[in-house]
Design a protein around this motif. Structure first.
Motif, PDB file in Angstrom:
ATOM      1  N   PHE A   7       3.087   0.611 -10.945  1.00 17.27           N
ATOM      2  CA  PHE A   7       1.846   1.361 -10.726  1.00 17.27           C
ATOM      3  C   PHE A   7       1.234   1.800 -12.042  1.00 17.27           C
ATOM      4  O   PHE A   7       0.041   1.583 -12.288  1.00 17.27           O
ATOM      5  CB  PHE A   7       2.083   2.582  -9.824  1.00 17.27           C
ATOM      6  CG  PHE A   7       0.888   3.495  -9.817  1.00 17.27           C
ATOM      7  CD1 PHE A   7      -0.199   3.226  -9.015  1.00 17.27           C
ATOM      8  CD2 PHE A   7       0.836   4.600 -10.657  1.00 17.27           C
ATOM      9  CE1 PHE A   7      -1.331   4.046  -9.038  1.00 17.27           C
ATOM     10  CE2 PHE A   7      -0.282   5.425 -10.690  1.00 17.27           C
ATOM     11  CZ  PHE A   7      -1.367   5.146  -9.877  1.00 17.27           C
ATOM     12  N   GLN A   8       2.032   2.441 -12.894  1.00 15.06           N
ATOM     13  CA  GLN A   8       1.511   2.962 -14.156  1.00 15.06           C
ATOM     14  C   GLN A   8       0.896   1.847 -15.003  1.00 15.06           C
ATOM     15  O   GLN A   8      -0.176   2.021 -15.596  1.00 15.06           O
ATOM     16  CB  GLN A   8       2.608   3.685 -14.951  1.00 15.06           C
ATOM     17  CG  GLN A   8       3.100   4.961 -14.317  1.00 15.06           C
ATOM     18  CD  GLN A   8       2.058   6.063 -14.308  1.00 15.06           C
ATOM     19  OE1 GLN A   8       1.086   6.045 -15.038  1.00 15.06           O
ATOM     20  NE2 GLN A   8       2.266   7.048 -13.456  1.00 15.06           N
ATOM     21  N   HIS A  11      -2.331   0.550 -13.201  1.00 18.72           N
ATOM     22  CA  HIS A  11      -3.339   1.608 -13.276  1.00 18.72           C
ATOM     23  C   HIS A  11      -3.990   1.565 -14.666  1.00 18.72           C
ATOM     24  O   HIS A  11      -5.210   1.625 -14.799  1.00 18.72           O
ATOM     25  CB  HIS A  11      -2.692   2.967 -12.998  1.00 18.72           C
ATOM     26  CG  HIS A  11      -3.632   4.108 -13.058  1.00 18.72           C
ATOM     27  ND1 HIS A  11      -4.415   4.497 -12.002  1.00 18.72           N
ATOM     28  CD2 HIS A  11      -3.917   4.968 -14.066  1.00 18.72           C
ATOM     29  CE1 HIS A  11      -5.150   5.534 -12.346  1.00 18.72           C
ATOM     30  NE2 HIS A  11      -4.860   5.846 -13.603  1.00 18.72           N
ATOM     31  N   GLY A  14      -6.359  -1.236 -14.962  1.00 18.60           N
ATOM     32  CA  GLY A  14      -7.646  -0.902 -14.358  1.00 18.60           C
ATOM     33  C   GLY A  14      -8.546  -0.148 -15.324  1.00 18.60           C
ATOM     34  O   GLY A  14      -9.739  -0.443 -15.447  1.00 18.60           O
ATOM     35  N   HIS A  15      -7.969   0.825 -16.036  1.00 15.58           N
ATOM     36  CA  HIS A  15      -8.732   1.547 -17.065  1.00 15.58           C
ATOM     37  C   HIS A  15      -9.263   0.556 -18.107  1.00 15.58           C
ATOM     38  O   HIS A  15     -10.439   0.601 -18.478  1.00 15.58           O
ATOM     39  CB  HIS A  15      -7.848   2.570 -17.784  1.00 15.58           C
ATOM     40  CG  HIS A  15      -7.664   3.866 -17.082  1.00 15.58           C
ATOM     41  ND1 HIS A  15      -8.532   4.921 -17.217  1.00 15.58           N
ATOM     42  CD2 HIS A  15      -6.674   4.295 -16.246  1.00 15.58           C
ATOM     43  CE1 HIS A  15      -8.093   5.959 -16.505  1.00 15.58           C
ATOM     44  NE2 HIS A  15      -6.969   5.599 -15.898  1.00 15.58           N
ATOM     45  N   CYS A  32      -9.758  -6.759 -10.487  1.00 14.12           N
ATOM     46  CA  CYS A  32      -8.525  -6.255  -9.865  1.00 14.12           C
ATOM     47  C   CYS A  32      -8.170  -7.053  -8.614  1.00 14.12           C
ATOM     48  O   CYS A  32      -6.989  -7.218  -8.288  1.00 14.12           O
ATOM     49  CB  CYS A  32      -8.670  -4.778  -9.495  1.00 14.12           C
ATOM     50  SG  CYS A  32      -8.769  -3.638 -10.881  1.00 14.12           S
ATOM     51  N   SER A  42      -4.512  -2.079  -5.498  1.00 13.27           N
ATOM     52  CA  SER A  42      -4.807  -0.655  -5.344  1.00 13.27           C
ATOM     53  C   SER A  42      -4.488   0.117  -6.626  1.00 13.27           C
ATOM     54  O   SER A  42      -5.248   1.008  -7.034  1.00 13.27           O
ATOM     55  CB  SER A  42      -4.026  -0.084  -4.161  1.00 13.27           C
ATOM     56  OG  SER A  42      -4.237   1.297  -4.044  1.00 13.27           O
ATOM     57  N   SER A  43      -3.390  -0.204  -7.267  1.00 11.34           N
ATOM     58  CA  SER A  43      -3.024   0.449  -8.525  1.00 11.34           C
ATOM     59  C   SER A  43      -4.112   0.223  -9.571  1.00 11.34           C
ATOM     60  O   SER A  43      -4.494   1.137 -10.303  1.00 11.34           O
ATOM     61  CB  SER A  43      -1.682  -0.089  -9.031  1.00 11.34           C
ATOM     62  OG  SER A  43      -0.657   0.151  -8.100  1.00 11.34           O
ATOM     63  N   CYS A  44      -4.615  -0.991  -9.625  1.00  6.87           N
ATOM     64  CA  CYS A  44      -5.682  -1.352 -10.562  1.00  6.87           C
ATOM     65  C   CYS A  44      -6.991  -0.656 -10.203  1.00  6.87           C
ATOM     66  O   CYS A  44      -7.664  -0.096 -11.072  1.00  6.87           O
ATOM     67  CB  CYS A  44      -5.840  -2.866 -10.557  1.00  6.87           C
ATOM     68  SG  CYS A  44      -7.019  -3.523 -11.760  1.00  6.87           S
ATOM     69  N   GLY A  46      -7.421   2.128  -8.730  1.00  8.05           N
ATOM     70  CA  GLY A  46      -7.313   3.535  -9.099  1.00  8.05           C
ATOM     71  C   GLY A  46      -7.630   3.770 -10.569  1.00  8.05           C
ATOM     72  O   GLY A  46      -8.284   4.750 -10.930  1.00  8.05           O
ATOM     73  N   GLY A  47      -7.165   2.860 -11.434  1.00 11.20           N
ATOM     74  CA  GLY A  47      -7.479   2.967 -12.857  1.00 11.20           C
ATOM     75  C   GLY A  47      -8.959   2.764 -13.136  1.00 11.20           C
ATOM     76  O   GLY A  47      -9.553   3.452 -13.960  1.00 11.20           O
ATOM     77  N   ASP A  82      -9.188   4.242  -2.621  1.00 14.69           N
ATOM     78  CA  ASP A  82      -8.902   4.550  -4.029  1.00 14.69           C
ATOM     79  C   ASP A  82     -10.065   5.270  -4.702  1.00 14.69           C
ATOM     80  O   ASP A  82      -9.853   6.102  -5.583  1.00 14.69           O
ATOM     81  CB  ASP A  82      -8.553   3.261  -4.779  1.00 14.69           C
ATOM     82  CG  ASP A  82      -7.255   2.660  -4.264  1.00 14.69           C
ATOM     83  OD1 ASP A  82      -6.215   3.318  -4.419  1.00 14.69           O
ATOM     84  OD2 ASP A  82      -7.297   1.559  -3.693  1.00 14.69           O
TER      85      ASP A  82
END
Length: 167
Positions: A7-8, A11, A14-15, A32, A42-44, A46-47, A82
């Motif tokens: 996830f980290q 994420h 994504g940022h 993503c 979803s993790s991406c 969110g970022g 998200d």
């Protein structure tokens, strides 16, 4: 690697995508979409949404001050969960009160609980500064779903410390 590490990492990706595409929200989300499964996507996402909210250069963000639910209210359903999980940060930035934020969350319909969870996450900062009563009052005054707000606060307190000391 554990799910937390995955996830980290995604994420953060994504940022980076949002930043590198100069805050083109639609293209960032579509990038993503190329990831292998829903958890990774979803993790991406969110970022991407967090970067849209927290951008250093606020002029690059894809937001509308006259619509506190934008962009969440104008994107494909697959992204909304998200998006609403970050959107209350924008609402508070715009100066909305706790009640106004909760009222906006109600407008999201089926995403109300996730939006109120976001509200709780934002309020968790008050717990860290010893203002727990403010958080309790804000969450308990939400007639529709105070539990989502409280859960968001507790989750954020656990997630940020990984030891539960604030929660």
């Amino acid at each position: 690697p554990t799910q937390t590490i995955i996830f980290q990492c995604l994420h953060g990706v994504g940022h980076a995508i949002m930043y590198s595409l100069v805050y083109d929200l639609k293209t960032s989300l579509q990038t993503c979409d190329l990831l292998a499964d829903s958890y990774q996507r979803s993790s991406c996402y969110g970022g991407v949404f967090m970067e849209n909210v927290t951008a250093f250069d606020k002029t690059l963000r894809d937001l509308k001050k006259d619509d506190p639910l934008y962009p969440c209210d104008s994107i494909d359903d697959k992204y909304k969960n998200d998006c609403y999980l970050m959107q209350t940060s924008v609402m508070y930035e715009y100066g909305l009160s706790d009640q106004q934020v909760a009222d906006e969350c109600v407008k999201t319909g089926m995403y109300e609980a996730i939006c109120l969870t976001s509200m709780g996450r934002d309020l968790s900062n008050y717990v860290r500064t010893g203002q727990t009563d403010r958080v309790v009052a804000a969450c308990e005054n939400i007639s529709s779903n105070p539990t989502a707000c409280i859960n968001g606060t507790i989750y954020a307190l656990i997630d940020n410390t990984w030891d539960g000391s604030f929660a």
